[in-house]
Design a protein around this motif. Structure first.
Motif, short mmCIF file in Angstrom:
data_model
loop_
_atom_site.label_atom_id
_atom_site.label_comp_id
_atom_site.label_asym_id
_atom_site.label_seq_id
_atom_site.Cartn_x
_atom_site.Cartn_y
_atom_site.Cartn_z
N GLU A 144 21.90 27.49 82.68
CA GLU A 144 22.81 27.18 83.79
C GLU A 144 22.96 25.67 83.92
O GLU A 144 21.96 24.99 84.17
CB GLU A 144 22.24 27.75 85.09
N PRO A 145 24.17 25.12 83.68
CA PRO A 145 25.39 25.82 83.29
C PRO A 145 25.35 26.22 81.82
O PRO A 145 24.55 25.70 81.04
CB PRO A 145 26.48 24.78 83.55
N THR A 146 26.26 27.11 81.45
CA THR A 146 26.28 27.64 80.09
C THR A 146 27.03 26.73 79.12
O THR A 146 26.87 26.87 77.91
CB THR A 146 26.93 29.03 80.06
#
Length: 348
Positions: free
Chosen positions: A131-133
């Motif tokens: 997270e984030p990807t």
């Protein structure tokens, strides 16, 4: 791309150091901490590998973003050796490298669990993930050791790139998610916030505790390139979209580093339903009359140099309530849009 990789190999043998970092947050027993390797190779083939290990204090173990680092001299070494045909040899141990690219997450990205999940028993509906990807591609050297070397395992992932480099990190499960993130602190970035006021109201706590859940407001107001943030009844201001917001006396600083994503936003009539099987590790299912998939901001919060592992969520220019309640065997987690910051808090 091939020209870039060949250039990197040539640069490696011209005294420009390359850096690799391995970060073990300490979910398991045994050695843990951040090990930074700096590889320098001269034109004549002479090579130096500097290994520096740091460890946060015990109370920050299992955090992805600790803010205190303590040197570990007994785990730090300077090795000299040689390089020939992309094989570096230190203390008789060969390190073989080849040009490679890796997907790299932003600084301070963390790995989060998406329950229910047990990868080894194949009970995952959604696996743990970063997270984030989002990632960017970094060019470097992927290296493997023939044997263990001063705490470095032949199974460790060693990826060298131009300083400050990237760091390889791992998750805590038996079948761990691993990956790379930028080996730098997060930076302030208010640019994704629209002009006007954006509010997040956090409702967190336990439904089985005698202590009532708590509510915390984070209010971000942007006027062109000026930012005002109110959190914990403290006000911070910034005159630039890339500067931390500070209190009037300058004693405290706060900033958000954000990314865009899509999330389900529920209407005010939000309710939760228990999972089909009690206590199977699943969260309760949120439902409402008008749920919508909307673009939101995911933001990592840094206050006085301390970066949170968990992310905040904002709905640009709107009021959002994030519910995170422990209901004993289950959890109630959801986002819902509110008509105003004074709207009644969620009740089960």
């Amino acid at each position: 791309m091939r020209a870039t990789l060949l250039c990197l190999v040539a640069t490696t043998a011209s005294a420009q150091p390359l850096v690799a970092t391995n970060w073990n947050p300490g979910f398991y027993s045994g050695p843990w901490g951040r090990t930074t390797l700096t590889l320098t190779t001269e034109k004549d083939g002479a090579a130096t590998l500097v290994i520096v290990t740091e460890q946060p204090p015990a109370e920050q173990r299992r955090r992805f973003n600790p803010n205190v680092w303590q040197p570990q001299p007994e785990r730090s070494h300077t090795l000299t050796g040689t390089m020939k045909k992309n094989v570096w040899t230190f203390e008789g141990v060969a390190m073989t490298c080849k040009p490679a690219t890796r997907p790299v997450h932003v600084a301070a990205a963390t790995i989060v669990r998406r329950p229910p999940c047990d990868l080894c028993e194949q009970r995952c509906s959604t696996a743990s993930c970063w997270e984030p990807t989002t990632t960017r591609t970094v060019t470097g050297l992927s290296c493997t050791l023939a044997n263990d070397l001063h705490g470095l395992s032949q199974y460790d992932s060693l990826f060298f790139s131009a300083a400050p480099g990237v760091e390889w990190t791992r998750w805590k499960e038996d079948c761990p998610v691993t990956g790379f993130r930028e080996a730098t602190p997060p930076a302030p970035d208010w640019s994704l916030f629209p002009e006007g006021t954006t509010v997040l109201r956090d409702l967190a706590g336990s439904l089985v505790s005698k202590k009532a859940p708590t509510t915390l407001r984070t209010v971000v107001t942007r006027k062109r390139n000026s930012i005002e943030v109110t959190r914990d009844d403290r006000t911070y201001t910034a005159a630039s979209l890339t500067a931390p917001a500070k209190t009037e006396d300058g004693a405290h600083a706060l900033f958000l580093s954000c990314w865009a994503e899509v999330a389900t936003i529920h209407s005010v009539d939000l309710r939760f339903s228990p999972p089909a099987a009690e206590c199977d590790g699943s969260d309760e299912v949120p439902t409402s009359r008008s749920p919508k998939k909307l673009p939101v901001l995911g933001c990592r919060l840094t206050v006085d140099g301390d970066t949170s592992d968990s992310a905040l969520r904002f709905l640009g220019g709107k009021v959002l309530e994030r519910i995170d309640l422990d209901a004993d065997c289950t959890k109630r987690k959801a986002l819902r849009a509110l008509p105003s910051v004074d709207a009644p808090a969620f009740t089960d």
